[in-house]
Design a protein around this motif. Structure first.
Motif, PDB file in Angstrom:
ATOM      1  N   PRO A 183      42.601  64.803  43.623  1.00  0.00           N
ATOM      2  CA  PRO A 183      44.004  65.027  43.247  1.00  0.00           C
ATOM      3  C   PRO A 183      44.503  64.125  42.123  1.00  0.00           C
ATOM      4  O   PRO A 183      45.206  64.588  41.223  1.00  0.00           O
ATOM      5  CB  PRO A 183      44.757  64.747  44.561  1.00  0.00           C
ATOM      6  CG  PRO A 183      43.765  64.976  45.635  1.00  0.00           C
ATOM      7  CD  PRO A 183      42.450  64.552  45.064  1.00  0.00           C
ATOM      8  N   VAL A 184      44.139  62.833  42.167  1.00  0.00           N
ATOM      9  CA  VAL A 184      44.674  61.898  41.174  1.00  0.00           C
ATOM     10  C   VAL A 184      44.106  62.175  39.787  1.00  0.00           C
ATOM     11  O   VAL A 184      44.855  62.265  38.800  1.00  0.00           O
ATOM     12  CB  VAL A 184      44.385  60.440  41.599  1.00  0.00           C
ATOM     13  CG1 VAL A 184      44.751  59.479  40.481  1.00  0.00           C
ATOM     14  CG2 VAL A 184      45.169  60.097  42.847  1.00  0.00           C
ATOM     15  N   LEU A 185      42.784  62.316  39.683  1.00  0.00           N
ATOM     16  CA  LEU A 185      42.184  62.530  38.371  1.00  0.00           C
ATOM     17  C   LEU A 185      42.490  63.919  37.821  1.00  0.00           C
ATOM     18  O   LEU A 185      42.660  64.082  36.611  1.00  0.00           O
ATOM     19  CB  LEU A 185      40.673  62.297  38.450  1.00  0.00           C
ATOM     20  CG  LEU A 185      40.261  60.849  38.737  1.00  0.00           C
ATOM     21  CD1 LEU A 185      38.745  60.715  38.758  1.00  0.00           C
ATOM     22  CD2 LEU A 185      40.860  59.903  37.706  1.00  0.00           C
ATOM     23  N   ALA A 186      42.572  64.923  38.702  1.00  0.00           N
ATOM     24  CA  ALA A 186      42.975  66.247  38.230  1.00  0.00           C
ATOM     25  C   ALA A 186      44.409  66.213  37.718  1.00  0.00           C
ATOM     26  O   ALA A 186      44.722  66.804  36.674  1.00  0.00           O
ATOM     27  CB  ALA A 186      42.829  67.267  39.359  1.00  0.00           C
ATOM     28  N   ALA A 187      45.297  65.517  38.435  1.00  0.00           N
ATOM     29  CA  ALA A 187      46.685  65.406  37.981  1.00  0.00           C
ATOM     30  C   ALA A 187      46.775  64.626  36.671  1.00  0.00           C
ATOM     31  O   ALA A 187      47.585  64.959  35.797  1.00  0.00           O
ATOM     32  CB  ALA A 187      47.528  64.727  39.059  1.00  0.00           C
ATOM     33  N   THR A 188      45.944  63.590  36.533  1.00  0.00           N
ATOM     34  CA  THR A 188      45.945  62.831  35.287  1.00  0.00           C
ATOM     35  C   THR A 188      45.498  63.700  34.115  1.00  0.00           C
ATOM     36  O   THR A 188      46.096  63.666  33.027  1.00  0.00           O
ATOM     37  CB  THR A 188      45.017  61.612  35.419  1.00  0.00           C
ATOM     38  OG1 THR A 188      45.456  60.803  36.516  1.00  0.00           O
ATOM     39  CG2 THR A 188      45.032  60.788  34.153  1.00  0.00           C
ATOM     40  N   MET A 189      44.448  64.473  34.335  1.00  0.00           N
ATOM     41  CA  MET A 189      43.993  65.377  33.288  1.00  0.00           C
ATOM     42  C   MET A 189      45.061  66.414  32.940  1.00  0.00           C
ATOM     43  O   MET A 189      45.324  66.711  31.763  1.00  0.00           O
ATOM     44  CB  MET A 189      42.710  66.082  33.743  1.00  0.00           C
ATOM     45  CG  MET A 189      42.150  67.077  32.746  1.00  0.00           C
ATOM     46  SD  MET A 189      41.631  66.322  31.193  1.00  0.00           S
ATOM     47  CE  MET A 189      40.265  65.314  31.767  1.00  0.00           C
ATOM     48  N   LEU A 190      45.733  66.949  33.971  1.00  0.00           N
ATOM     49  CA  LEU A 190      46.767  67.945  33.736  1.00  0.00           C
ATOM     50  C   LEU A 190      48.010  67.332  33.099  1.00  0.00           C
ATOM     51  O   LEU A 190      48.709  68.001  32.335  1.00  0.00           O
ATOM     52  CB  LEU A 190      47.125  68.633  35.051  1.00  0.00           C
ATOM     53  CG  LEU A 190      46.007  69.493  35.653  1.00  0.00           C
ATOM     54  CD1 LEU A 190      46.385  69.964  37.053  1.00  0.00           C
ATOM     55  CD2 LEU A 190      45.718  70.692  34.758  1.00  0.00           C
ATOM     56  N   ALA A 191      48.289  66.067  33.412  1.00  0.00           N
ATOM     57  CA  ALA A 191      49.414  65.396  32.757  1.00  0.00           C
ATOM     58  C   ALA A 191      49.156  65.268  31.259  1.00  0.00           C
ATOM     59  O   ALA A 191      50.087  65.376  30.447  1.00  0.00           O
ATOM     60  CB  ALA A 191      49.637  64.021  33.379  1.00  0.00           C
ATOM     61  N   GLY A 192      47.900  65.021  30.891  1.00  0.00           N
ATOM     62  CA  GLY A 192      47.565  64.948  29.484  1.00  0.00           C
ATOM     63  C   GLY A 192      47.609  66.287  28.793  1.00  0.00           C
ATOM     64  O   GLY A 192      48.102  66.408  27.665  1.00  0.00           O
ATOM     65  N   ARG A 193      47.111  67.319  29.475  1.00  0.00           N
ATOM     66  CA  ARG A 193      47.071  68.623  28.840  1.00  0.00           C
ATOM     67  C   ARG A 193      48.399  69.372  28.958  1.00  0.00           C
ATOM     68  O   ARG A 193      48.965  69.828  27.974  1.00  0.00           O
ATOM     69  CB  ARG A 193      45.964  69.481  29.460  1.00  0.00           C
ATOM     70  CG  ARG A 193      45.755  70.782  28.704  1.00  0.00           C
ATOM     71  CD  ARG A 193      45.162  71.883  29.533  1.00  0.00           C
ATOM     72  NE  ARG A 193      45.227  73.139  28.811  1.00  0.00           N
ATOM     73  CZ  ARG A 193      46.274  73.928  28.780  1.00  0.00           C
ATOM     74  NH1 ARG A 193      47.376  73.589  29.435  1.00  0.00           N
ATOM     75  NH2 ARG A 193      46.287  75.043  28.069  1.00  0.00           N
ATOM     76  N   ILE A 194      48.915  69.485  30.179  1.00  0.00           N
ATOM     77  CA  ILE A 194      50.119  70.273  30.416  1.00  0.00           C
ATOM     78  C   ILE A 194      51.374  69.487  30.063  1.00  0.00           C
ATOM     79  O   ILE A 194      52.266  69.974  29.367  1.00  0.00           O
ATOM     80  CB  ILE A 194      50.176  70.732  31.885  1.00  0.00           C
ATOM     81  CG1 ILE A 194      49.006  71.653  32.191  1.00  0.00           C
ATOM     82  CG2 ILE A 194      51.490  71.433  32.184  1.00  0.00           C
ATOM     83  CD1 ILE A 194      48.875  71.993  33.664  1.00  0.00           C
ATOM     84  N   GLY A 195      51.442  68.234  30.578  1.00  0.00           N
ATOM     85  CA  GLY A 195      52.653  67.457  30.368  1.00  0.00           C
ATOM     86  C   GLY A 195      52.953  67.203  28.905  1.00  0.00           C
ATOM     87  O   GLY A 195      54.092  67.381  28.451  1.00  0.00           O
ATOM     88  N   SER A 196      51.949  66.792  28.155  1.00  0.00           N
ATOM     89  CA  SER A 196      52.161  66.547  26.730  1.00  0.00           C
ATOM     90  C   SER A 196      52.538  67.826  25.996  1.00  0.00           C
ATOM     91  O   SER A 196      53.385  67.807  25.094  1.00  0.00           O
ATOM     92  CB  SER A 196      50.902  65.932  26.119  1.00  0.00           C
ATOM     93  OG  SER A 196      50.596  64.699  26.724  1.00  0.00           O
TER      94      SER A 196
END
Length: 285
Positions: A116-129
């Motif tokens: 969950p943490v690393l997937a969310a981190t990856m998604l924060a970089g891709r989706i959030g940005s």
């Protein structure tokens, strides 16, 4: 002249201390103001979500951008997480003769925490940005102001579908990352590290239960809300110009990552306490 010099030198540390305290106070005030503004932004999003729902066309488009386009990145990330866990964990277990328990360590760490943490981190970089940059560009080009001038709530039209898509799809993406991590760790452990297949899956099924998967899903839902709210808030409050858009995208990722780690800590404490009350610990022997 010497007296003036001595007085200036003696007051130097005091001036520096006062400047440091003023800087700390300003940072605290800025942080409190940001937290309050973010809370108001979140409450407005919840208001529009529960009063008017979400338009189907905007939700479908947001779901495609957030879910479908992120699937390959999440699967690749999950697969490498499982393999890295196998590489890093096997030597320690081998030294104490417990390499047959490798599957339990990998899969429990993956499903409850790292997935969950690393997937969310990856998604924060891709989706959030991406969300912050898109909405920031709309703020700079006054498209958000144009929506408001036409009587349409920008939060209802722009934020609600992205928030709902993140809340619904990021848990599913996390499950896919967990699945690929389990497969990647198993393939590397069994075929390259020589762990016996039966023992690997036996201890995995013994130690990893439904609550572990549920805990990871609960965390990922909160992570999805964090990514959506912070990214949209940064986009709505973007500074003018191309530099402001870049800063909004960068701040979106950094703040999302910090809030994800804090939420992971709080949720981990709460879920572990709940698990200890209602689920007995498995027999280690």
């Amino acid at each position: 002249m010497s007296e003036v010099t001595t007085t200036t030198q003696s007051n130097g540390p005091q001036v520096q201390s006062e400047g440091l305290l003023a800087s700390i106070r300003q940072r605290i005030v800025t942080g409190v103001e940001y937290a309050g503004d973010l809370a108001l932004f979140a409450s407005s999003t919840m208001y529009w979500l529960f009063t008017k729902g979400c338009r189907a066309d905007t939700l479908v488009q947001a779901s495609y951008n957030i879910g479908v386009l992120s699937l390959s990145v999440v699967m690749l990330t999950g697969c490498f997480i499982g393999m890295v866990l196998a590489v890093q964990t096997h030597p320690s277990l081998y030294l104490v003769g417990l390499e047959s328990r490798l599957g339990a360590v990998i899969n429990m760490s993956l499903v409850r925490e790292l997935g969950p943490v690393l997937a969310a981190t990856m998604l924060a970089g891709r989706i959030g940005s991406s969300i912050a940059a898109e909405l920031g560009t709309m703020r700079v080009t006054e498209q958000i102001d144009a929506l408001a001038s036409m009587g349409t709530s920008p939060i209802y039209y722009l934020v609600v579908p992205r928030f709902l898509a993140c809340f619904i799809l990021i848990p599913g993406l996390t499950v896919m990352a967990d699945l690929m991590g389990v497969l990647g760790g198993a393939v590397y452990s069994i075929h390259y590290l020589g762990v016996e297949s039966h023992s690997y899956w036996l201890y995995s099924s013994t130690f990893v239960g439904r609550f572990d998967l549920i805990a990871g899903m609960i965390k990922s839902m909160f992570f999805g809300m964090i990514i959506a709210l912070i990214s949209c808030h940064q986009g709505f409050n973007c500074d003018p110009g191309a530099e402001g858009v870049g800063k909004a995208a960068t701040a979106s990722f950094v703040l999302s990552f910090v809030f994800i780690l804090f939420a992971d800590l709080m949720l981990g404490i709460l879920l572990d306490g709940f698990y200890g009350m209602f689920w007995p610990k498995p027999n280690i022997i």
